[in-house]
Structure formats: C-alpha cells, structure tokens
Design a protein around this motif. Structure first.
Motif, PDB file in Angstrom:
ATOM      1  N   ASN A  47     -10.995   0.478   3.093  1.00 20.10           N
ATOM      2  CA  ASN A  47      -9.786   0.382   3.926  1.00 20.10           C
ATOM      3  C   ASN A  47      -8.810   1.519   3.637  1.00 20.10           C
ATOM      4  O   ASN A  47      -8.188   2.073   4.552  1.00 20.10           O
ATOM      5  CB  ASN A  47      -9.092  -0.959   3.678  1.00 20.10           C
ATOM      6  CG  ASN A  47      -9.913  -2.137   4.193  1.00 20.10           C
ATOM      7  OD1 ASN A  47     -10.723  -1.981   5.104  1.00 20.10           O
ATOM      8  ND2 ASN A  47      -9.706  -3.299   3.613  1.00 20.10           N
ATOM      9  N   GLU A  48      -8.667   1.870   2.366  1.00 18.17           N
ATOM     10  CA  GLU A  48      -7.767   2.962   1.988  1.00 18.17           C
ATOM     11  C   GLU A  48      -8.216   4.278   2.603  1.00 18.17           C
ATOM     12  O   GLU A  48      -7.396   5.055   3.126  1.00 18.17           O
ATOM     13  CB  GLU A  48      -7.699   3.087   0.466  1.00 18.17           C
ATOM     14  CG  GLU A  48      -6.940   1.966  -0.202  1.00 18.17           C
ATOM     15  CD  GLU A  48      -7.049   1.995  -1.712  1.00 18.17           C
ATOM     16  OE1 GLU A  48      -6.272   1.278  -2.379  1.00 18.17           O
ATOM     17  OE2 GLU A  48      -7.925   2.730  -2.230  1.00 18.17           O
ATOM     18  N   TYR A  49      -9.512   4.506   2.532  1.00 20.27           N
ATOM     19  CA  TYR A  49     -10.034   5.770   3.079  1.00 20.27           C
ATOM     20  C   TYR A  49      -9.828   5.830   4.589  1.00 20.27           C
ATOM     21  O   TYR A  49      -9.350   6.837   5.126  1.00 20.27           O
ATOM     22  CB  TYR A  49     -11.525   5.902   2.756  1.00 20.27           C
ATOM     23  CG  TYR A  49     -12.149   7.139   3.374  1.00 20.27           C
ATOM     24  CD1 TYR A  49     -12.045   8.378   2.746  1.00 20.27           C
ATOM     25  CD2 TYR A  49     -12.803   7.069   4.602  1.00 20.27           C
ATOM     26  CE1 TYR A  49     -12.577   9.515   3.335  1.00 20.27           C
ATOM     27  CE2 TYR A  49     -13.342   8.199   5.193  1.00 20.27           C
ATOM     28  CZ  TYR A  49     -13.234   9.422   4.553  1.00 20.27           C
ATOM     29  OH  TYR A  49     -13.754  10.543   5.136  1.00 20.27           O
TER      30      TYR A  49
ATOM     31  N   MET B 250      -4.011   7.261  -5.384  1.00 16.25           N
ATOM     32  CA  MET B 250      -4.210   5.815  -5.240  1.00 16.25           C
ATOM     33  C   MET B 250      -5.308   5.321  -6.162  1.00 16.25           C
ATOM     34  O   MET B 250      -5.157   4.321  -6.851  1.00 16.25           O
ATOM     35  CB  MET B 250      -4.554   5.468  -3.787  1.00 16.25           C
ATOM     36  CG  MET B 250      -3.369   5.429  -2.853  1.00 16.25           C
ATOM     37  SD  MET B 250      -3.758   4.672  -1.246  1.00 16.25           S
ATOM     38  CE  MET B 250      -4.920   5.853  -0.562  1.00 16.25           C
TER      39      MET B 250
ATOM     40  N   GLN C 235     -11.522  -2.688  -0.643  1.00 16.34           N
ATOM     41  CA  GLN C 235     -10.203  -2.060  -0.604  1.00 16.34           C
ATOM     42  C   GLN C 235     -10.294  -0.549  -0.432  1.00 16.34           C
ATOM     43  O   GLN C 235      -9.544   0.037   0.354  1.00 16.34           O
ATOM     44  CB  GLN C 235      -9.443  -2.379  -1.894  1.00 16.34           C
ATOM     45  CG  GLN C 235      -8.062  -1.735  -1.971  1.00 16.34           C
ATOM     46  CD  GLN C 235      -7.309  -2.132  -3.225  1.00 16.34           C
ATOM     47  OE1 GLN C 235      -7.397  -3.274  -3.669  1.00 16.34           O
ATOM     48  NE2 GLN C 235      -6.578  -1.198  -3.803  1.00 16.34           N
ATOM     49  N   VAL C 236     -11.209   0.100  -1.163  1.00 14.43           N
ATOM     50  CA  VAL C 236     -11.293   1.567  -1.080  1.00 14.43           C
ATOM     51  C   VAL C 236     -11.776   2.008   0.298  1.00 14.43           C
ATOM     52  O   VAL C 236     -11.368   3.068   0.785  1.00 14.43           O
ATOM     53  CB  VAL C 236     -12.185   2.147  -2.202  1.00 14.43           C
ATOM     54  CG1 VAL C 236     -11.568   1.878  -3.562  1.00 14.43           C
ATOM     55  CG2 VAL C 236     -13.608   1.626  -2.130  1.00 14.43           C
TER      56      VAL C 236
ATOM     57  N   LEU D  53      -5.289  10.153  -1.706  1.00 17.41           N
ATOM     58  CA  LEU D  53      -6.454   9.327  -2.017  1.00 17.41           C
ATOM     59  C   LEU D  53      -6.694   9.286  -3.524  1.00 17.41           C
ATOM     60  O   LEU D  53      -6.896   8.215  -4.107  1.00 17.41           O
ATOM     61  CB  LEU D  53      -7.688   9.881  -1.305  1.00 17.41           C
ATOM     62  CG  LEU D  53      -8.977   9.062  -1.471  1.00 17.41           C
ATOM     63  CD1 LEU D  53      -8.961   7.877  -0.516  1.00 17.41           C
ATOM     64  CD2 LEU D  53     -10.210   9.920  -1.206  1.00 17.41           C
TER      65      LEU D  53
ATOM     66  N   ARG E 121       2.538   2.638  -3.304  1.00 19.92           N
ATOM     67  CA  ARG E 121       1.772   3.419  -4.280  1.00 19.92           C
ATOM     68  C   ARG E 121       2.125   4.896  -4.227  1.00 19.92           C
ATOM     69  O   ARG E 121       2.036   5.606  -5.225  1.00 19.92           O
ATOM     70  CB  ARG E 121       0.268   3.252  -4.024  1.00 19.92           C
ATOM     71  CG  ARG E 121      -0.223   1.835  -4.212  1.00 19.92           C
ATOM     72  CD  ARG E 121      -1.652   1.713  -3.746  1.00 19.92           C
ATOM     73  NE  ARG E 121      -2.056   0.318  -3.628  1.00 19.92           N
ATOM     74  CZ  ARG E 121      -3.029  -0.108  -2.845  1.00 19.92           C
ATOM     75  NH1 ARG E 121      -3.712   0.751  -2.127  1.00 19.92           N
ATOM     76  NH2 ARG E 121      -3.328  -1.380  -2.790  1.00 19.92           N
TER      77      ARG E 121
ATOM     78  N   HIS F 201     -10.421   0.895 -10.095  1.00 19.76           N
ATOM     79  CA  HIS F 201     -10.127   1.398  -8.747  1.00 19.76           C
ATOM     80  C   HIS F 201     -10.794   2.756  -8.546  1.00 19.76           C
ATOM     81  O   HIS F 201     -11.440   3.010  -7.524  1.00 19.76           O
ATOM     82  CB  HIS F 201      -8.611   1.500  -8.587  1.00 19.76           C
ATOM     83  CG  HIS F 201      -8.169   1.702  -7.173  1.00 19.76           C
ATOM     84  ND1 HIS F 201      -6.844   1.564  -6.793  1.00 19.76           N
ATOM     85  CD2 HIS F 201      -8.834   2.035  -6.033  1.00 19.76           C
ATOM     86  CE1 HIS F 201      -6.735   1.803  -5.495  1.00 19.76           C
ATOM     87  NE2 HIS F 201      -7.924   2.101  -5.022  1.00 19.76           N
TER      88      HIS F 201
ATOM     89  N   ARG G  25       0.828  -1.213   0.000  1.00 20.36           N
ATOM     90  CA  ARG G  25       0.000   0.000   0.000  1.00 20.36           C
ATOM     91  C   ARG G  25       0.860   1.260   0.000  1.00 20.36           C
ATOM     92  O   ARG G  25       0.604   2.214  -0.729  1.00 20.36           O
ATOM     93  CB  ARG G  25      -0.948  -0.017   1.202  1.00 20.36           C
ATOM     94  CG  ARG G  25      -1.962   1.115   1.179  1.00 20.36           C
ATOM     95  CD  ARG G  25      -3.100   0.869   2.140  1.00 20.36           C
ATOM     96  NE  ARG G  25      -2.671   0.847   3.515  1.00 20.36           N
ATOM     97  CZ  ARG G  25      -2.756  -0.213   4.306  1.00 20.36           C
ATOM     98  NH1 ARG G  25      -3.238  -1.347   3.836  1.00 20.36           N
ATOM     99  NH2 ARG G  25      -2.358  -0.151   5.562  1.00 20.36           N
TER     100      ARG G  25
ATOM    101  N   THR H  19      -7.676   4.231   6.431  1.00 18.22           N
ATOM    102  CA  THR H  19      -6.249   4.339   6.738  1.00 18.22           C
ATOM    103  C   THR H  19      -5.755   5.769   6.605  1.00 18.22           C
ATOM    104  O   THR H  19      -5.039   6.288   7.462  1.00 18.22           O
ATOM    105  CB  THR H  19      -5.425   3.427   5.803  1.00 18.22           C
ATOM    106  OG1 THR H  19      -5.835   2.071   6.001  1.00 18.22           O
ATOM    107  CG2 THR H  19      -3.931   3.540   6.100  1.00 18.22           C
TER     108      THR H  19
END
Length: 390
Positions: free
Chosen positions: A382-384, A302, A379-380, A299, A36, A309, A33, A386
């Motif tokens: 979790n990305e947000y 990514m 996934q998105v 964000l 990226r 994505h 992660r 994080t």
C-alpha cells in the motif's frame, strides 16, 4: 514558547478518543501515514511546515509558529538597527547536550501509538530548534532565561497532568518521558544562561524531577545513562548559523536541496549504491523529472522506521533477487544479511543480525512477533502504490 501538540493531546482534538470519533477510518489512516514524513525534516521552517501540513485543522500550530517567527524577525530587526552584535553578555550555545532514550518508552504496538510517538518527537525537535533560533535572534540572556523558565513550568505541568489520565495510558505515558528528555536537554544546553546567584526557580535535578511526576526514582541504569549523556556535547549545525533575514520573504527550504543535512535515508541509499538500488524496476518507477528521487527518499525513510518494516519493503522490492541477478560475483543470503545489518540496522561489517529479522517474514518463526516482518507485507504494498500515484 508553547507546546501546542502536547496541549492538544491532553485537552484538545488530538486526544485519542476525540481523534477516533472525529475522523473516518480512512482519514485517520492517512493522518498516521502522513505523520511519518514529519520526522524527515531537520530545519526549523520545513519542520514547522510539515507539522502544519500533517495536522491541518486538528491543531492550530500554524498561528502559534507564525507568532514565534514574528518575535524572531522583530528581534533581528531591532538588533540590526540598535544593538551591537558584539554583546559581551550574550551566551548563545555552540553545542547541544541532547538527553534522549533514557527513560523506557511503552511498546509501540499499534499504528496510532506510533503516530503519537512521531508527532511528539516532532514537537520536541521543533521546540529545540525554535529556542536555538530565538536565542540567536534576540541575543538577550534575560529574555532567553525567562522563556526557558516559562517553558519549564509548562513541561512540569504537562508531565503531572498526563499522569492523571486513567484512559489511554499508553499514549499519555509518552508525554512525561519525551518532555523530561526535552527539559534536561534544554537545562544542560543553556546551563550558562540559566545560572543565577538565586535559588533556581525550576527543578534542576534529574532524579527528583522524574520522581515528582512518576512517584518513583529512575533506575540506577537510567541515572547512569543520564550522567553519561549530560557530558556529551554535540555541535550545532548550519540550521542555526544562517538565520533568516527578516527583511526578505521567507521560503520553505526546497526538497532535495544540495545542502540539506544527510538523514538515515540518504545514508541507506549511499550504502546500497554499489548494488544499483535506484535501477531496480519498482524503484525506477518512482523517479520522475519533476520530483526526481524524492519519492524514493520518502519510501526509504518510511521503511527504516524499524528493521521489520525495512525487511518487508526490501522483500517486496525483491532486493536480494536483484543483487543476485545483477552481480557477477556470487552473492549469498549470508552476504545479504551482512549488507542489511549494516545499512538497515547500523551494525558493523560482518554482523548477521538481519538474519533474525528476515526469518520473521515467516509468521510461524519463533522471532515473528518480535520483528513482525510478515505483518508489514500488505502495508508496504500500500505504501508503494500510494507513493507511486502521488
């Protein structure tokens, strides 16, 4: 000039089997992660800092990059004290001829493979930038020529060695393709410096170079792409014109610095500014007094890795619902597809290509496996989260 990341993939801690054995699943996921963010960096110092930060103790890039910087600083100091800047024999290029996306890459079908693709790209970009800085600092064609010839030997050896691997061929096949593009970017850019009355000490034919490691010639289409790209000159930007002063302490360029070159995230945010993208509830939560819009930039960068994505992230943010709610004029799904085709996919006004991507939010759709927007939905989230908590 060395290739520490490539060397480590071939022989060190970054080999796929070693990486999986040495890192816990969560640590490996975090590494993938964080990688990226490396592709967001365009200046040499910040790019090296990002690589060092991501790879940490896995690869000794920090010391290697520090040695390169010492050489540059020493060259600057020597030139200031002893050598005139008006050296008639010095041929610093005013443009690059960038060779890329000619040879076909393997499908990036897993997060780990995408990680390797990203980190090799970072090494290629860092190498290009480092040689440009070195050339400007040293102002000595003989030194630059010998540096390039040594690097060409390393690249040729790495391409051949990667083909010897029976395991992890998807990862190993990235190396010769990326390094071939780098090789001929440098060869074309520094052609005047490399010119010699003697027989070249390196392969200067694209077709033969590929044959030497691949065992077959590139296709006619690939050859045509190479010929076309080798004619395109791209001006070298401000990253080279302002060389660091060796007598002053070096600082990492600040995030969000006004003169940072625009990247694809900046262009996206400009493209959606009319729809008050930064005012959306989830986006607004990412903006803080300390980091301002840095998290938003991360964000967007990514999500723009691919259209599936991006589609999933925009769905998670409820971008279409936001526009429909806040715009006084009628805004249809067709309008939304046209907007996203432009800001996400870079297509002309009126294109509805994003419609096909958006349909892949449904896993049963015929295009679902091509764009896989549905697969990014967890996934998105979790990305947000994080980014929000970072």
């Amino acid at each position: 000039m060395t290739l520490p990341i490539t060397d480590s993939i071939l022989r060190g801690e970054l080999r796929p089997n070693i990486l999986k054995q040495s890192l816990e699943p969560k640590a490996l996921e975090l590494l993938i992660r964080n990688a990226r963010k490396v592709s967001q960096k365009s200046q040499l110092l910040e790019l090296e800092y990002a690589i060092n930060d991501v790879l940490s103790d896995l690869v000794n890039t920090k010391d290697i990059y520090a040695e390169d910087k010492k050489t540059r600083d020493a060259a600057i100091k020597t030139r200031k004290n002893k050598i005139s800047k008006n050296d008639t024999h010095y041929k610093f290029p005013s443009y690059e001829i960038i060779i890329d996306n000619i040879l076909t890459l393997p499908e990036l079908s897993t997060p780990l493979l995408r990680f390797y693709n990203t980190i090799i790209d970072a090494e290629v970009l860092r190498t290009r930038q480092a040689i440009l800085h070195m050339s400007r600092a040293v102002q000595d064609d003989t030194f630059v020529r010998s540096t390039l010839k040594a690097l060409f030997r390393k690249i040729k050896f790495a391409c051949l060695e990667s083909q010897q691997w029976e395991e992890h061929q998807d990862v190993m096949s990235l190396i010769p393709i990326k390094l071939t593009h780098l090789y001929f970017t440098l060869l074309n850019t520094y052609g005047e410096v490399l010119q010699s009355y003697d027989t070249p000490e390196f392969e200067d034919d694209f077709m033969d170079f590929v044959y030497n490691w691949k065992g077959e010639y590139p296709s006619d289409d690939e050859e045509a792409k190479y010929i076309e790209q080798s004619k395109v000159r791209k001006e070298i930007g401000n990253s080279i014109t302002d060389m660091p002063d060796s007598d002053k302490p070096q600082e990492l360029p600040c995030e969000g610095k006004p003169n940072r070159p625009k990247d694809k995230a900046d262009l996206f945010l400009e493209g959606v500014s009319a729809y008050n993208f930064l005012e959306m509830p989830k986006i607004k939560q990412l903006i803080t007094p300390e980091k301002k819009t840095e998290k938003v930039h991360d964000l967007v960068m990514m999500m723009l890795e691919n259209s599936g994505h991006a589609c999933a992230m925009l769905e998670y943010l409820k971008f279409y619902d936001w526009i429909k709610k806040t715009q006084r004029i009628k805004f249809t799904k067709d309008d939304y597809d046209a907007l996203c085709s432009k800001v996400v996919m870079g297509l002309e006004n009126g294109s509805k290509a994003f419609h096909t991507v958006r349909m892949s939010l449904n896993s049963s759709n015929m295009n679902a496996e091509k764009y896989r927007a549905y697969a990014y939905m967890v996934q998105v989230d979790n990305e947000y989260v994080t980014l929000l908590n970072s």
